[in-house]
Structure formats: C-alpha cells, structure tokens
Write an enzyme that holds these catalytic residues in place. Structure first.
Site, PDB file in Angstrom:
ATOM      1  N   ARG A  74      11.180  37.306  18.688  1.00 20.02           N
ATOM      2  CA  ARG A  74      10.542  38.477  18.060  1.00 20.02           C
ATOM      3  C   ARG A  74       9.210  38.783  18.741  1.00 20.02           C
ATOM      4  NH1 ARG A  74       8.305  36.142  12.362  1.00 20.02           N
ATOM      5  NH2 ARG A  74       8.000  33.977  13.000  1.00 20.02           N
ATOM      6  N   ASP A 126       1.034  29.804  17.969  1.00 22.00           N
ATOM      7  CA  ASP A 126       2.033  29.996  16.922  1.00 22.00           C
ATOM      8  C   ASP A 126       1.552  29.516  15.554  1.00 22.00           C
ATOM      9  OD1 ASP A 126       3.643  31.191  18.706  1.00 22.00           O
ATOM     10  OD2 ASP A 126       5.392  29.941  18.366  1.00 22.00           O
ATOM     11  N   ASP A 183       8.405  23.919  21.237  1.00 22.01           N
ATOM     12  CA  ASP A 183       8.311  25.343  21.591  1.00 22.01           C
ATOM     13  C   ASP A 183       7.031  25.965  21.045  1.00 22.01           C
ATOM     14  OD1 ASP A 183       9.882  24.768  19.151  1.00 22.01           O
ATOM     15  OD2 ASP A 183       9.811  26.925  18.858  1.00 22.01           O
ATOM     16  N   ASP A 187      15.894  38.630  12.509  1.00 25.62           N
ATOM     17  CA  ASP A 187      15.732  40.089  12.569  1.00 25.62           C
ATOM     18  C   ASP A 187      14.685  40.584  13.559  1.00 25.62           C
ATOM     19  OD1 ASP A 187      13.447  39.275  11.329  1.00 25.62           O
ATOM     20  OD2 ASP A 187      13.900  40.172   9.389  1.00 25.62           O
ATOM     21  N   GLY A 205      13.517  30.910  22.496  1.00 22.02           N
ATOM     22  CA  GLY A 205      13.030  32.057  23.272  1.00 22.02           C
ATOM     23  C   GLY A 205      12.243  33.028  22.412  1.00 22.02           C
ATOM     24  N   ARG A 239      -1.057  39.575  20.214  1.00 19.12           N
ATOM     25  CA  ARG A 239      -1.721  38.322  20.592  1.00 19.12           C
ATOM     26  C   ARG A 239      -2.173  38.401  22.048  1.00 19.12           C
ATOM     27  NH1 ARG A 239       2.280  33.541  18.478  1.00 19.12           N
ATOM     28  NH2 ARG A 239       3.683  34.306  20.110  1.00 19.12           N
TER      29      ARG A 239
END
Ligand code: AMP
Ligand code: MG
Length: 500
Positions: free
Chosen positions: A104, A273, A263, A135, A101, A186
């Site tokens: 971040r 990505d 993903d 994080d 998912g 993005r």
C-alpha cells in the site's frame, strides 16, 4: 557559531529535481504504477519542518500552482515523479512470511534537496501487485499515529523516516470496524528494508538481482564501504552498528516499536513503519505494546535481542554474496558490545553523569529495578530526576513520591548523590544537561488517541497542536503541562493492534 545555510527553495513544482535511480534496478525489484485516486481528499496535517527539509516553499500546501492536496492524496503527480512499488519479503514474528512488498506504499521518486537525496513515499495510496489480499489503504487513525510519531522521534534526535503530510478522505475502509481512508507522505533517504535483501535469496533465488540491489545500496547509501576489501560484509557490519545504536536510543526513551519484523527494519538504521508502537508509561520492562503480539516477542526488553535476530536474517539474505557463513556471524558479533556501550552511555547521560565510572551501569540498573517494582512512570521519573538535589540531607520529594518503597529509593538516592559528588557535579548545570536528554513530552497513546478522536469528528487542530508540542520535547512548555502528566486511567485500556 555558524548559521546553517538556508535551504534553496523550489518556487514551482517543475523546479523540483527528481532522480529515479531505483528504476535502474530493473523489473525484478519493482512494479511501476500510479496511485489510485482518493475521493474528496482534505488536509489533516502537514509538517513545516519536513517541508523545509525538502526545500518546499513555506506555503506549498496552500498554493494553487502546487496542487499539493491532490499530489499528497495520490490524485496527481508533480512533473518528474515516477511512482513504483518495490518488492520485498521477510520474517514476521520469527516465521518466514515469503513475499510481501509495498502493498500500500508507492515510491513517488527521489528528490534532490538541500539536505541530500530524499525519497517521497505515499502510504495508503491504493492496491499494488504486492497487496496480497488487502485493500492497499490505510485508515486515518494509523496514519495520524505514523505522522505524529515520525516527527516526534525526529525531534527526540532518534533516526527515523519523516512525514510531510496526512490527507484524509471519506472513503470507507474496513478493519475491525469501518473507518475512513488516509494517506501519509513519508520521507527518507531510503525505504530499503532487511526484507528487500531476504527476498532475492529466499523467494526469488536471483543472485544477480541481489547483487544489483547490494551494489545500489553501497553506491547510493554507503559509498565509503566500496573501498573495503569485502564491501558486502562491511555493509552488514555498518547496518548492525547503526541498528545497535538505534536500539539503544529506542530503549533510552522507552519506545516500543511493536512489530519488529524483518520487513520493518531499515537498512539505514532508521525507525520505520509506525504501527502499534508505544512509549512506556508506568515502567514495565516486559511491556508489550502490540495487542496482536500475544507471546511478547517484541516486548520492550526484548527489542535489542530481536534486532540482532533480524540482523542474522539479513546476513542469511546476503549469504549468496558473502559465501562464508562464519565470516557473516563474526561480523555480527560486535553488535552486543556496540549496543551495550551505547546503552550504558545513554543511561549515564540520562542520570546527568559526565565521567564514565565502572559503577554507573549498576546505578542505572538499580534505579530501573526500583522503577519496575513500583511501576514508576518512565518519562516522568527521568524528567524529575533533573531537579534532584545532591546536597546532604535533601529529601528530593518530587522524585521520591514516584516510589512506593521510599526506603529503597532513599538508599538509591544516597548512592546517586555520592556519585554526583565524586565528579563534583553542579546540580544546576546537571539539571540543564538532563533536560536536554530526558524528554518532557513523548507521544503517549492517550495523547495520540485524543487527537485521533477529534480528527475522526472532523477537527484536526489537535493533531497540529500535538505535533508542535512534540517538536520541542525537551522544552518546559508550561502551557502544555497536561501533555506531560501521568496518563489517565483509561489509557491502560487502549488496545493498539497490527490493524492499520
Ligand atoms: P505491516 O505489518 O504494516 O508492516 O505490513 C506487512 C505487509 O503487509 C507489507 O507488505 C504491507 O505493505 C502489507 N500491508 C499491510 N496492510 C496492507 C493493506 N491494507 N493493503 C495492502 N497491503 C498491506
Ligand atoms: Mg511494514
């Protein structure tokens, strides 16, 4: 020639028109939440081209009434933004990884722009319910790489998500070493991944939710398929065709994605990505750009096959709606042929050939074999080939010098010259054609690294300069010749890993 309509600009942020259709999918698909504040944000870079695409005013980043720095940092929202993190799952390195998912990333909303509906997403904007043990942040290094490569790929004519801006912050972020945080904004028509669909079949087992997601995707991104007798199969087919074409484009510029997990595969056939990606330097077909990929699953020459593997994973995810496994496999069969045709056409174009002839593929393959044996530089070899003279007796030293086995090159050059004579090619015209296809400038790791190093010292001019050079990858730009040269010796020591 007709001039494109200038996009209509929004004068104030309140005039931006947002639609947030993703919210209609329901709570199984996302969690609505805002970004976490980023302390002391500062600009690193913005893309004027991407801002234009969105219909933002040219000075959007500097105008106080736009408050752009705070919005890009995740410290403020423009009216109408409704941020959310979406859930997906996926296969990582060939193994089912379960729920992943937007750990971040936050979708800020879907903006109506002169170029259609475009989603804006902040990457590195803090923790979400999908952050798992991480994080929610991204480091400056990887954010600059994603920003530069998104815009560079677009300039190469390769389907990709775009990047509007990068902001940095002194906030410390722990990776192998302590680095500082950054956020990339993005832009894409959709950030839907294969993994969004796998999620509901595997992890959630929620066929209704899967159905809603598929209907959503068809309605908003593939409306023409709604007329097909079996829209879900048609969707799988359409995604596989786009993916096949995308992969041929990656291969043709020597792009290695590095982490082709399901993903990280776009439902729109976009490059998505940017992590440990790389462009081929000295040609090695088995080149592995991701230091964490010890088995070379995502090596350059394996990418097309891995994409097909990923499409099968997507098919598996869609199976609750398709029902017929045979039919799904059948729909993916043309992938190999679509890829092969696109690839052959790409190599032919890279050789400057206009007519299609049976022997062209062998001519290209044999050149690639020579390049691999002698580790000729991928980008430089094809770029120099534009200057190849087909005149009898021509030596073609500039290309020939790239090879160790000169006799082998000469034998190939004779075949190439003969092939050019068959279609009565005019060398000067072919050169122009080839220079529009074979880039002079690609984002080699060492170029990115030099810009990152300067940025880490607080000087962002190199990021902005490099972006401008890469925005015109086919132009000679003699003043930037150094960016088109052979990589320095230290470049081969650069290790780029999944850590970002
Ligand atoms: P990637 O390998 O970057 O494609 O990420 C794989 C998954 O891990 C995605 O679900 C990401 O959102 C998540 N992820 C990666 N890095 C972080 C991070 N620093 N914090 C939270 N989630 C992350
Ligand atoms: Mg990812």
């Amino acid at each position: 020639m007709t001039l494109a309509q200038p996009p209509t600009e929004a004068a104030r942020p309140e005039q931006l028109q947002w639609r947030n259709r993703f919210l209609e999918l329901g709570p199984a698909h996302y969690t609505a939440l805002g970004p976490q504040p980023l302390p002391q944000p500062h600009w690193v870079a913005t893309s004027a081209d991407c801002a234009r695409l969105l219909g933002l005013p040219a000075d959007w980043a500097r105008r106080s009434d736009w408050n752009a720095l705070d919005v890009m940092a995740g410290n403020a929202l423009w009216p109408g933004m409704q941020p959310l993190a979406s859930v997906y799952s996926g296969h990582q390195f060939g193994v089912w990884a379960g729920q992943l998912g937007d750990g971040r990333a936050l979708l800020l909303g879907e903006l109506q722009t002169p170029s259609g509906t475009l989603e804006l997403q902040l990457k590195g904007a803090g923790m979400t319910p999908y952050s798992r043990r991480a994080d929610g942040r991204a480091v400056l290094r990887s954010s600059i790489r994603e920003f530069l490569c998104s815009e560079a790929m677009h300039a190469l004519g390769i389907p990709t998500t775009r990047a509007l801006a990068v902001v940095g912050s002194p906030l410390p972020v722990r990776r192998e070493a302590v680095e500082t945080a950054a956020v990339v904004c993005r832009v894409a028509p959709s950030f839907l991944r294969f993994g969004h669909f796998e999620h509901f079949a595997h992890t959630a087992g929620d066929t209704d939710a899967l159905r809603r997601l598929v209907d959503f995707t068809l309605a908003h991104h593939y409306p023409e398929l709604l007329r097909e007798p079996q829209p879900v199969l048609a969707l799988l087919h359409a995604v596989s065709e786009r993916t096949a074409r995308l992969l041929a484009q990656w291969q043709s510029v020597g792009f290695c994605h590095g982490v082709m997990n399901t993903d990280n595969m776009s439902m729109l056939g976009l490059t998505i990505d940017y992590g440990p990606f790389g462009f081929l330097d000295a040609f090695d077909p088995g080149h592995i750009c991701n230091h964490s990929d010890d088995r070379g699953r995502y090596a350059w020459n394996r990418q097309p096959q891995v994409a097909l593997w990923n499409l099968h994973a997507l098919a598996h995810g869609l199976m609750p709606l398709i029902g017929d496994g045979e039919a799904a496999i059948e729909v993916l069969k043309p992938y190999a042929e679509v890829f092969a045709q696109a690839m052959t056409a790409a190599w032919r174009a890279k050789l400057g050939l206009l007519e299609a002839r049976e022997e062209d593929r062998a001519l290209a393959d044999d050149l690639l074999r020579l390049m691999a044996t002698d580790r000729a530089d991928f980008t430089i070899t094809f770029r120099r080939l534009a200057g190849f003279s087909s005149a009898p007796g021509a030596v073609n030293a500039s290309v020939r010098d790239l090879f160790i086995d000169r006799a082998a090159f000469d034998a190939w050059a004779l075949r190439y010259a003969e092939r050019l004579r068959v279609e009565a090619a005019i060398d000067a015209e072919r050169a122009l054609r080839m220079n529009r296809i074979n880039p002079k400038f690609v984002l080699r790791n060492h170029l990115a690294q030099a810009a990152i190093q300067r940025a880490q010292e607080g000087d962002f001019t190199e990021v902005q300069r490099l972006m401008k050079v890469l925005a015109r990858p086919f132009d000679e730009q003699p003043e930037h010749a150094a960016d088109a040269g052979f990589p320095p010796d230290w470049a081969s020591q650069l290790e780029v890993s999944c850590s970002s």
